[in-house]
Motif scaffolding. Sequence first.
Motif, PDB file in Angstrom:
ATOM      1  N   VAL A  63       0.557  -1.102   0.021  1.00  0.00           N
ATOM      2  CA  VAL A  63       0.215  -0.158   0.226  1.00  0.00           C
ATOM      3  C   VAL A  63       1.016   1.273  -0.188  1.00  0.00           C
ATOM      4  O   VAL A  63       0.526   1.906  -0.906  1.00  0.00           O
ATOM      5  CB  VAL A  63      -0.796   0.273   0.958  1.00  0.00           C
ATOM      6  N   LEU A  64       1.728   1.186   0.722  1.00  0.00           N
ATOM      7  CA  LEU A  64       2.524   2.533   0.999  1.00  0.00           C
ATOM      8  C   LEU A  64       3.786   2.417   0.179  1.00  0.00           C
ATOM      9  O   LEU A  64       3.950   3.431  -0.590  1.00  0.00           O
ATOM     10  CB  LEU A  64       3.633   2.628   2.197  1.00  0.00           C
ATOM     11  N   LYS A  65       3.492   1.643  -1.036  1.00  0.00           N
ATOM     12  CA  LYS A  65       5.444   1.404  -1.707  1.00  0.00           C
ATOM     13  C   LYS A  65       3.744   2.555  -3.253  1.00  0.00           C
ATOM     14  O   LYS A  65       3.577   3.223  -3.592  1.00  0.00           O
ATOM     15  CB  LYS A  65       4.798   0.420  -3.144  1.00  0.00           C
ATOM     16  N   ASN A  66       2.448   1.615  -3.462  1.00  0.00           N
ATOM     17  CA  ASN A  66       1.679   2.083  -4.484  1.00  0.00           C
ATOM     18  C   ASN A  66       0.680   3.822  -4.549  1.00  0.00           C
ATOM     19  O   ASN A  66       1.158   4.652  -5.473  1.00  0.00           O
ATOM     20  CB  ASN A  66       0.045   0.872  -4.197  1.00  0.00           C
ATOM     21  N   ALA A  67       1.155   4.132  -2.725  1.00  0.00           N
ATOM     22  CA  ALA A  67       0.419   5.427  -2.461  1.00  0.00           C
ATOM     23  C   ALA A  67       1.060   6.438  -3.036  1.00  0.00           C
ATOM     24  O   ALA A  67       1.285   7.214  -3.344  1.00  0.00           O
ATOM     25  CB  ALA A  67       0.510   5.166  -1.635  1.00  0.00           C
ATOM     26  N   PHE A  68       3.295   6.013  -2.688  1.00  0.00           N
ATOM     27  CA  PHE A  68       4.184   6.204  -3.081  1.00  0.00           C
ATOM     28  C   PHE A  68       4.193   6.519  -4.572  1.00  0.00           C
ATOM     29  O   PHE A  68       4.538   8.156  -5.164  1.00  0.00           O
ATOM     30  CB  PHE A  68       5.710   6.177  -2.467  1.00  0.00           C
ATOM     31  N   GLY A  69       3.354   5.857  -5.508  1.00  0.00           N
ATOM     32  CA  GLY A  69       3.817   6.111  -6.848  1.00  0.00           C
ATOM     33  C   GLY A  69       3.367   6.496  -7.428  1.00  0.00           C
ATOM     34  O   GLY A  69       3.004   7.354  -8.337  1.00  0.00           O
ATOM     35  N   ASP A  70       2.040   6.648  -6.668  1.00  0.00           N
ATOM     36  CA  ASP A  70       0.736   7.329  -7.362  1.00  0.00           C
ATOM     37  C   ASP A  70       1.456   8.858  -7.133  1.00  0.00           C
ATOM     38  O   ASP A  70       0.522   9.890  -7.786  1.00  0.00           O
ATOM     39  CB  ASP A  70      -0.427   7.466  -6.579  1.00  0.00           C
ATOM     40  N   VAL A  71       1.584   9.446  -5.346  1.00  0.00           N
ATOM     41  CA  VAL A  71       1.886  10.916  -5.359  1.00  0.00           C
ATOM     42  C   VAL A  71       2.952  11.426  -6.454  1.00  0.00           C
ATOM     43  O   VAL A  71       3.335  12.491  -7.042  1.00  0.00           O
ATOM     44  CB  VAL A  71       2.331  10.736  -4.175  1.00  0.00           C
ATOM     45  N   THR A  72       3.926   9.975  -6.586  1.00  0.00           N
ATOM     46  CA  THR A  72       5.219  10.852  -7.386  1.00  0.00           C
ATOM     47  C   THR A  72       4.928  10.910  -8.787  1.00  0.00           C
ATOM     48  O   THR A  72       6.049  11.553  -9.758  1.00  0.00           O
ATOM     49  CB  THR A  72       6.080  10.397  -6.942  1.00  0.00           C
ATOM     50  N   ASN A  73       4.019  10.040  -9.384  1.00  0.00           N
ATOM     51  CA  ASN A  73       4.004  10.123 -10.632  1.00  0.00           C
ATOM     52  C   ASN A  73       2.413  11.417 -10.689  1.00  0.00           C
ATOM     53  O   ASN A  73       2.677  11.182 -12.370  1.00  0.00           O
ATOM     54  CB  ASN A  73       3.478   9.246 -10.939  1.00  0.00           C
ATOM     55  N   GLY A  74       2.264  11.901 -10.254  1.00  0.00           N
ATOM     56  CA  GLY A  74       1.403  12.403 -10.082  1.00  0.00           C
ATOM     57  C   GLY A  74      -0.541  12.387 -10.164  1.00  0.00           C
ATOM     58  O   GLY A  74      -0.935  13.266 -10.917  1.00  0.00           O
ATOM     59  N   ASN A  75      -0.324  10.951 -10.388  1.00  0.00           N
ATOM     60  CA  ASN A  75      -2.198  10.513 -10.503  1.00  0.00           C
ATOM     61  C   ASN A  75      -2.556  10.885  -9.472  1.00  0.00           C
ATOM     62  O   ASN A  75      -2.577  11.592  -8.506  1.00  0.00           O
ATOM     63  CB  ASN A  75      -1.830   8.742  -9.865  1.00  0.00           C
ATOM     64  N   PRO A  76      -4.255  11.514 -10.010  1.00  0.00           N
ATOM     65  CA  PRO A  76      -4.860  12.243  -9.469  1.00  0.00           C
ATOM     66  C   PRO A  76      -6.149  11.134  -8.190  1.00  0.00           C
ATOM     67  O   PRO A  76      -5.479   9.499  -8.593  1.00  0.00           O
ATOM     68  CB  PRO A  76      -6.166  12.855 -10.445  1.00  0.00           C
ATOM     69  N   VAL A  77      -6.309  12.007  -6.686  1.00  0.00           N
ATOM     70  CA  VAL A  77      -6.861  10.997  -6.389  1.00  0.00           C
ATOM     71  C   VAL A  77      -8.348  10.843  -6.963  1.00  0.00           C
ATOM     72  O   VAL A  77      -9.207  11.726  -7.453  1.00  0.00           O
ATOM     73  CB  VAL A  77      -7.112  11.841  -4.425  1.00  0.00           C
ATOM     74  N   ASN A  78      -8.752   9.122  -6.969  1.00  0.00           N
ATOM     75  CA  ASN A  78      -9.913   9.160  -7.535  1.00  0.00           C
ATOM     76  C   ASN A  78     -10.814   9.741  -6.574  1.00  0.00           C
ATOM     77  O   ASN A  78     -11.919   8.300  -5.565  1.00  0.00           O
ATOM     78  CB  ASN A  78      -9.871   7.824  -7.878  1.00  0.00           C
ATOM     79  N   ARG A  79     -11.514  10.876  -6.790  1.00  0.00           N
ATOM     80  CA  ARG A  79     -12.728  10.983  -5.270  1.00  0.00           C
ATOM     81  C   ARG A  79     -13.549  12.176  -6.621  1.00  0.00           C
ATOM     82  O   ARG A  79     -12.867  12.645  -7.558  1.00  0.00           O
ATOM     83  CB  ARG A  79     -11.803  12.314  -4.391  1.00  0.00           C
ATOM     84  N   ASP A  80     -14.609  11.388  -6.048  1.00  0.00           N
ATOM     85  CA  ASP A  80     -15.955  12.344  -6.204  1.00  0.00           C
ATOM     86  C   ASP A  80     -16.206  13.508  -5.130  1.00  0.00           C
ATOM     87  O   ASP A  80     -17.318  12.333  -4.193  1.00  0.00           O
ATOM     88  CB  ASP A  80     -17.460  11.888  -7.101  1.00  0.00           C
ATOM     89  N   TYR A  81     -15.827  14.725  -5.640  1.00  0.00           N
ATOM     90  CA  TYR A  81     -16.897  15.681  -4.614  1.00  0.00           C
ATOM     91  C   TYR A  81     -18.425  15.569  -4.587  1.00  0.00           C
ATOM     92  O   TYR A  81     -18.185  16.114  -3.280  1.00  0.00           O
ATOM     93  CB  TYR A  81     -15.148  16.748  -4.412  1.00  0.00           C
ATOM     94  N   GLY A  82     -18.280  15.805  -5.122  1.00  0.00           N
ATOM     95  CA  GLY A  82     -20.000  16.317  -5.372  1.00  0.00           C
ATOM     96  C   GLY A  82     -20.595  15.548  -4.560  1.00  0.00           C
ATOM     97  O   GLY A  82     -21.732  16.106  -3.945  1.00  0.00           O
ATOM     98  N   THR A  83     -20.950  13.998  -4.855  1.00  0.00           N
ATOM     99  CA  THR A  83     -21.727  12.718  -4.541  1.00  0.00           C
ATOM    100  C   THR A  83     -21.084  13.187  -3.515  1.00  0.00           C
ATOM    101  O   THR A  83     -21.840  12.868  -1.965  1.00  0.00           O
ATOM    102  CB  THR A  83     -20.817  11.467  -4.818  1.00  0.00           C
ATOM    103  N   GLN A 127     -20.105  15.649  -0.786  1.00  0.00           N
ATOM    104  CA  GLN A 127     -20.882  16.812  -0.651  1.00  0.00           C
ATOM    105  C   GLN A 127     -22.229  16.203  -0.270  1.00  0.00           C
ATOM    106  O   GLN A 127     -22.302  16.588   1.262  1.00  0.00           O
ATOM    107  CB  GLN A 127     -20.544  18.509  -1.070  1.00  0.00           C
ATOM    108  N   LYS A 128     -22.659  15.442  -1.442  1.00  0.00           N
ATOM    109  CA  LYS A 128     -24.710  15.362  -1.038  1.00  0.00           C
ATOM    110  C   LYS A 128     -24.225  14.244  -0.163  1.00  0.00           C
ATOM    111  O   LYS A 128     -25.383  14.395   0.822  1.00  0.00           O
ATOM    112  CB  LYS A 128     -24.960  15.120  -2.348  1.00  0.00           C
TER     113      LYS A 128
END
Length: 186
Positions: free
Chosen positions: A146-166, A168-169
């Motif tokens: 998990v830590l390796k994957n998160a580090f890769g996502d952060v350093t590669n600039g991968n977006p956080v997969n999150r629907d803020y509109g949903t 907020q509702k």
Amino acid sequence: AAEKASGKKGDRLKLVFAGRIAQEKGLIPFLQSVSPDTWNYLSFDIYGNGPLMKEVEKIVDRLPKTAQCRVMGGRKHEDIQEALPSYHLLVLPSLWYENAPLSLVEAAFAGLRLAVSSWGGAGMLAEFLGGDYLFNPEKPETVNNVLKNAFGDVTNGNPVNRDYGTLQKAFDPQLFLQKHREIYLS
């Protein structure tokens, strides 16, 4: 005001834990699961107090020299909220079946990714919130993956997969009350 966490190559993955430092929260097994090599690219701030505070401090003192891990102690809720955006990943390694920890929701709205025990409602809530990395707290290899994957996502600039509109509702208190009234009055 906290500075927003960057995701440039060479940076460390900035972890945060905020909560009670007690057996059920799983912080000690989490710390013990992180491999020496993984500490090379992590920084970890631990906010909270509790019966295992001294034991956590001893474990942190014995971490590899490359580890950047600090026990911050208790802080006001507002101060932690202000600091959250300076981290990449909230860690919630609970060993018990938490149902709906508010810290996950707060971290999600602050833009953090979520590293969460897959046990119980916390794992389900993290999946709903998005930006989640689930691990089995009894299996150190899942923690390190998990830590390796998160580090890769952060350093590669991968977006956080999150629907803020949903989200907020889903977490709007007025809508929550309205839905409950409709259910109970029908």
